[in-house]
Write an enzyme that holds these catalytic residues in place. Structure first.
Site, PDB file in Angstrom:
ATOM      1  N   ASP A  13     -29.924  12.431  -4.951  1.00  0.00           N
ATOM      2  CA  ASP A  13     -28.916  11.921  -5.888  1.00  0.00           C
ATOM      3  C   ASP A  13     -27.970  10.908  -5.251  1.00  0.00           C
ATOM      4  O   ASP A  13     -26.793  10.833  -5.598  1.00  0.00           O
ATOM      5  CB  ASP A  13     -28.101  13.084  -6.503  1.00  0.00           C
ATOM      6  CG  ASP A  13     -29.000  14.091  -7.171  1.00  0.00           C
ATOM      7  OD1 ASP A  13     -30.039  13.689  -7.718  1.00  0.00           O
ATOM      8  OD2 ASP A  13     -28.658  15.284  -7.162  1.00  0.00           O
ATOM      9  N   LYS A  16     -30.598   6.346  -5.778  1.00  0.00           N
ATOM     10  CA  LYS A  16     -31.858   5.631  -5.515  1.00  0.00           C
ATOM     11  C   LYS A  16     -32.320   4.869  -6.760  1.00  0.00           C
ATOM     12  O   LYS A  16     -32.749   3.722  -6.675  1.00  0.00           O
ATOM     13  CB  LYS A  16     -32.962   6.628  -5.088  1.00  0.00           C
ATOM     14  CG  LYS A  16     -32.656   7.361  -3.796  1.00  0.00           C
ATOM     15  CD  LYS A  16     -33.694   8.416  -3.490  1.00  0.00           C
ATOM     16  CE  LYS A  16     -33.688   9.590  -4.442  1.00  0.00           C
ATOM     17  NZ  LYS A  16     -32.494  10.456  -4.380  1.00  0.00           N
ATOM     18  N   GLY A  40     -34.370  13.145 -10.662  1.00  0.00           N
ATOM     19  CA  GLY A  40     -33.722  12.576 -11.840  1.00  0.00           C
ATOM     20  C   GLY A  40     -33.051  11.300 -11.372  1.00  0.00           C
ATOM     21  O   GLY A  40     -32.098  11.353 -10.602  1.00  0.00           O
ATOM     22  N   HIS A  41     -33.605  10.164 -11.758  1.00  0.00           N
ATOM     23  CA  HIS A  41     -33.096   8.875 -11.286  1.00  0.00           C
ATOM     24  C   HIS A  41     -32.432   8.131 -12.439  1.00  0.00           C
ATOM     25  O   HIS A  41     -33.057   7.881 -13.463  1.00  0.00           O
ATOM     26  CB  HIS A  41     -34.241   8.057 -10.667  1.00  0.00           C
ATOM     27  CG  HIS A  41     -34.821   8.694  -9.436  1.00  0.00           C
ATOM     28  ND1 HIS A  41     -35.867   8.161  -8.725  1.00  0.00           N
ATOM     29  CD2 HIS A  41     -34.465   9.823  -8.760  1.00  0.00           C
ATOM     30  CE1 HIS A  41     -36.135   8.941  -7.689  1.00  0.00           C
ATOM     31  NE2 HIS A  41     -35.302   9.953  -7.698  1.00  0.00           N
ATOM     32  N   GLN A 224     -35.779  12.695  -4.003  1.00  0.00           N
ATOM     33  CA  GLN A 224     -35.028  13.663  -3.187  1.00  0.00           C
ATOM     34  C   GLN A 224     -34.347  12.928  -2.023  1.00  0.00           C
ATOM     35  O   GLN A 224     -34.006  11.768  -2.183  1.00  0.00           O
ATOM     36  CB  GLN A 224     -35.942  14.803  -2.678  1.00  0.00           C
ATOM     37  CG  GLN A 224     -36.385  15.772  -3.793  1.00  0.00           C
ATOM     38  CD  GLN A 224     -37.557  15.274  -4.612  1.00  0.00           C
ATOM     39  OE1 GLN A 224     -38.597  14.900  -4.093  1.00  0.00           O
ATOM     40  NE2 GLN A 224     -37.415  15.271  -5.934  1.00  0.00           N
TER      41      GLN A 224
HETATM   42  P1  GDP Z   1     -30.859   9.351  -7.617  1.00  0.00           P
HETATM   43  O1  GDP Z   1     -31.518  10.670  -7.873  1.00  0.00           O
HETATM   44  O2  GDP Z   1     -30.727   9.057  -6.165  1.00  0.00           O
HETATM   45  O3  GDP Z   1     -31.489   8.219  -8.362  1.00  0.00           O
HETATM   46  O4  GDP Z   1     -29.364   9.503  -8.161  1.00  0.00           O
HETATM   47  P2  GDP Z   1     -28.917  10.159  -9.561  1.00  0.00           P
HETATM   48  O5  GDP Z   1     -29.253   9.250 -10.658  1.00  0.00           O
HETATM   49  O6  GDP Z   1     -29.410  11.573  -9.651  1.00  0.00           O
HETATM   50  O7  GDP Z   1     -27.368  10.298  -9.330  1.00  0.00           O
HETATM   51  C1  GDP Z   1     -26.561   9.185  -9.060  1.00  0.00           C
HETATM   52  C2  GDP Z   1     -25.464   9.109 -10.137  1.00  0.00           C
HETATM   53  O8  GDP Z   1     -24.476   8.215  -9.727  1.00  0.00           O
HETATM   54  C3  GDP Z   1     -25.987   8.556 -11.457  1.00  0.00           C
HETATM   55  O9  GDP Z   1     -25.251   9.130 -12.510  1.00  0.00           O
HETATM   56  C4  GDP Z   1     -25.686   7.050 -11.351  1.00  0.00           C
HETATM   57  O10 GDP Z   1     -25.532   6.432 -12.619  1.00  0.00           O
HETATM   58  C5  GDP Z   1     -24.393   7.087 -10.602  1.00  0.00           C
HETATM   59  N1  GDP Z   1     -24.142   5.931  -9.723  1.00  0.00           N
HETATM   60  C6  GDP Z   1     -25.015   5.223  -8.961  1.00  0.00           C
HETATM   61  N2  GDP Z   1     -24.351   4.305  -8.213  1.00  0.00           N
HETATM   62  C7  GDP Z   1     -23.038   4.434  -8.524  1.00  0.00           C
HETATM   63  C8  GDP Z   1     -21.847   3.801  -8.060  1.00  0.00           C
HETATM   64  O11 GDP Z   1     -21.864   2.926  -7.193  1.00  0.00           O
HETATM   65  N3  GDP Z   1     -20.669   4.220  -8.607  1.00  0.00           N
HETATM   66  C9  GDP Z   1     -20.596   5.203  -9.551  1.00  0.00           C
HETATM   67  N4  GDP Z   1     -19.408   5.547 -10.011  1.00  0.00           N
HETATM   68  N5  GDP Z   1     -21.705   5.824 -10.006  1.00  0.00           N
HETATM   69  C10 GDP Z   1     -22.898   5.458  -9.486  1.00  0.00           C
HETATM   70  P1  IMO Z   2     -33.521  13.126  -6.774  1.00  0.00           P
HETATM   71  O1  IMO Z   2     -34.805  12.349  -6.600  1.00  0.00           O
HETATM   72  C1  IMO Z   2     -31.161  16.599  -5.603  1.00  0.00           C
HETATM   73  C2  IMO Z   2     -33.341  20.277  -4.674  1.00  0.00           C
HETATM   74  C3  IMO Z   2     -33.126  21.446  -5.629  1.00  0.00           C
HETATM   75  C4  IMO Z   2     -33.267  22.607  -4.667  1.00  0.00           C
HETATM   76  C5  IMO Z   2     -34.372  22.118  -3.717  1.00  0.00           C
HETATM   77  C6  IMO Z   2     -35.773  22.633  -4.073  1.00  0.00           C
HETATM   78  O2  IMO Z   2     -32.936  13.031  -8.121  1.00  0.00           O
HETATM   79  O3  IMO Z   2     -32.564  12.803  -5.664  1.00  0.00           O
HETATM   80  P2  IMO Z   2     -37.499  21.988  -5.990  1.00  0.00           P
HETATM   81  O4  IMO Z   2     -37.394  22.089  -7.481  1.00  0.00           O
HETATM   82  O5  IMO Z   2     -37.780  20.605  -5.497  1.00  0.00           O
HETATM   83  O6  IMO Z   2     -38.447  22.996  -5.413  1.00  0.00           O
HETATM   84  O7  IMO Z   2     -36.046  22.419  -5.458  1.00  0.00           O
HETATM   85  O8  IMO Z   2     -34.370  20.705  -3.797  1.00  0.00           O
HETATM   86  N1  IMO Z   2     -33.781  19.020  -5.309  1.00  0.00           N
HETATM   87  C7  IMO Z   2     -32.984  17.964  -5.515  1.00  0.00           C
HETATM   88  N2  IMO Z   2     -31.657  17.818  -5.299  1.00  0.00           N
HETATM   89  N3  IMO Z   2     -31.882  15.574  -6.076  1.00  0.00           N
HETATM   90  C8  IMO Z   2     -33.206  15.700  -6.278  1.00  0.00           C
HETATM   91  O9  IMO Z   2     -33.996  14.658  -6.620  1.00  0.00           O
HETATM   92  C9  IMO Z   2     -33.811  16.959  -6.038  1.00  0.00           C
HETATM   93  N4  IMO Z   2     -35.066  17.436  -6.141  1.00  0.00           N
HETATM   94  C10 IMO Z   2     -35.030  18.692  -5.681  1.00  0.00           C
HETATM   95  O10 IMO Z   2     -31.862  21.396  -6.224  1.00  0.00           O
HETATM   96  O11 IMO Z   2     -32.098  22.741  -3.906  1.00  0.00           O
HETATM   97 MG    MG Z   3     -31.152  12.462  -8.917  1.00  0.00          MG
END
Ligand code: GDP
Ligand code: IMO
Ligand code: MG
Length: 428
Positions: A13, A16, A40-41, A224
């Site tokens: 998270d 990416k 979840g991207h 991840q």
């Molecule tokens: P990922 O799994 O690495 O793709 O990240 P996620 O989407 O799960 O979580 C990142 C969260 O931060 C999302 O809600 C994005 O919309 C938000 N986000 C990404 N870059 C920024 C930033 O520079 N500032 C803020 N405030 N939010 C951001």
């Molecule tokens: P993105 O790509 C954050 C974590 C779960 C748990 C552990 C194992 O959005 O960054 P799993 O279901 O993979 O067997 O769970 O890994 N986890 C993540 N945490 N971002 C993710 O993906 C994750 N994918 C798995 O919360 O701790």
């Molecule tokens: Mg994510």
């Protein structure tokens, strides 16, 4: 020509999805090489939010998107995601979304086992996403997984599923005390998924090879983060795949000579969903403030993310494990309006200073963060478009991250939107 890998450096998270979406403009192909819909991207374009769990984040830029052999794919979720994106006006066809015939298929018994196991172990649970990721990878390694190529032969598929279901149902009922799966229903359902998805199935390695020979540029999208890696992360509180850059090759079917750069995505602070030690975790009002301002809720499960300061022991671990050539710092805007910013530069363990990330979780759980403190900034930086416009204290924070990690920062993200980004050096 360059091919770039994007990797999460922390516990996932990091943002990416946002950076892949941004850089996909310069790529011809975006490929995911590991994980499944535990990811979840999030992408935000012109104020509209999109979340992808399986389809590479290059889809909004309408690039060729590939699901590599290293992924585990729940076909039900993939079809749902295709429908969701189409409803939002995104074109998806067999020409721009391809699935590796070697990718493993997540079956209903994988999900059932994942959920039932976590319930059974109670307090010691990993905190998985419950999507069947671990059990599916277990079957892959045990050589009883089902690959997409096998969906093209209904009789053979049905025979294999019946045999496996017998074993899984025994385990589900007798050991886990959970509901068994109905093999006949499952076979019927999966063969209908197959009809829908088979036009997308191909040899992804060959597609990549042909594209690279034709001078096309490839973006490898990690899911991840490095500290969730099955080998290098905080085992057993990890996911079930290799999340580090080396797996970009293995999980998509290309050789290492075809990778020209690895960008590590670094959230300006640290978050973690699920269980496991987290030395720089904050339990005070600053942690709450970051959680709220950063809207730190999981994009897949909606769980509140634990928050803490930036941890350089972790980041240096990531630099080494992934061979990072550059960094993208995200969510820098979230740290605004704090009097002081802290960076964890080392850990104290039993009175000694350590700066290598420990292997033992018992040791990690006892590590106390050693902090360096920098002055904060009061200005909202989300509207700023150049590095020069950033307040000096923001720049000092970035310079210190570069010094400590010995890696150049090429992108600074100051908001969730595609345009809320300062690109200092485009990796393509
Ligand atoms: P990922 O799994 O690495 O793709 O990240 P996620 O989407 O799960 O979580 C990142 C969260 O931060 C999302 O809600 C994005 O919309 C938000 N986000 C990404 N870059 C920024 C930033 O520079 N500032 C803020 N405030 N939010 C951001
Ligand atoms: P993105 O790509 C954050 C974590 C779960 C748990 C552990 C194992 O959005 O960054 P799993 O279901 O993979 O067997 O769970 O890994 N986890 C993540 N945490 N971002 C993710 O993906 C994750 N994918 C798995 O919360 O701790
Ligand atoms: Mg994510």
């Amino acid at each position: 020509m360059s091919n770039i890998v994007i990797i999460g450096t922390q516990w996932g998270d990091e943002g990416k999805g946002k950076i892949v979406d941004l850089l996909a403009e310069y790529a011809d192909i975006v490929v995911r090489f590991q994980g499944g819909n535990n990811a979840g991207h999030t992408m935000v374009v012109n104020g509209e939010k999109f979340i992808s769990h399986l389809i590479p984040s290059g889809i909004l830029q309408q690039k060729m998107c590939l699901i590599g052999n290293g992924m585990v794919v729940d076909p039900d979720v993939l079809i749902e995601e295709i429908n969701y994106l189409r409803e939002k006006g995104i074109y998806i066809g067999a020409g721009n979304l391809r699935i590796s015939e070697r990718a493993n298929v997540i079956m209903p018994y994988h999900k059932a086992i994942d959920i039932a196991r976590e319930l059974r172990i109670g307090d010691k649970k990993i905190g998985t996403t419950g999507r069947g990721i671990g059990p599916c990878y277990e079957d892959k390694v045990a050589r009883r997984g089902i690959r997409f190529s096998e969906l093209s032969d209904p009789d053979e598929f049905a025979e294999k599923v019946r045999a496996i279901s017998d074993e899984k149902n025994f385990y589900l009922k007798q050991y886990l005390g959970a509901e068994p799966v109905n093999a006949d229903l499952l076979i019927e359902q999966y063969l209908s998924f197959a009809e829908r998805l088979m036009p997308h199935v191909c040899n992804v390695s060959v597609v990549l090879d042909n594209a690279m020979k034709a001078g096309k540029q490839v973006l490898f999208e990690g899911a991840q983060g490095t500290h969730l890696d099955i080998d290098h992360g905080t085992y057993p509180y990890v996911t079930s795949s290799n999340t580090v850059s080396g797996n970009a090759c293995c999980g998509s079917g290309v050789g290492p000579k075809d990778i020209h750069g690895v960008m590590g995505i670094v959230k300006a602070y640290t978050t973690r969903v699920g269980a496991g030690p987290f030395p720089a975790e904050l339990f005070d009002e600053i942690g709450d403030k970051i959680q709220k301002k950063g809207a730190e809720f999981g994009a897949t499960t909606g769980r509140k993310r634990r928050c803490g300061w930036l941890d350089m022991v972790m980041l240096k671990n990531s630099v080494r494990l992934n061979g990072l050539t550059s960094l993208a710092i995200t969510k820098l805007d979230v740290l605004g309006e704090l009097d002081e910013i802290r960076i964890c530069t080392a850990y104290e363990y039993q009175g000694k200073r350590i700066d290598v990330f420990p292997t033992s979780l018992k040791v990690l759980a006892q590590c106390k963060p050693i902090y360096e403190t920098l002055p904060g900034w009061s200005q909202d930086i989300s509207e700023l478009k150049t590095y020069e416009a950033l307040p000096q204290n923001v720049r000092n924070y970035l310079i210190r991250i570069e010094e400590l990690s010995q890696t150049p920062i090429h992108i600074v993200s100051v908001g969730p939107g595609r345009d809320e980004t300062i690109v200092l050096n485009n990796p393509f």
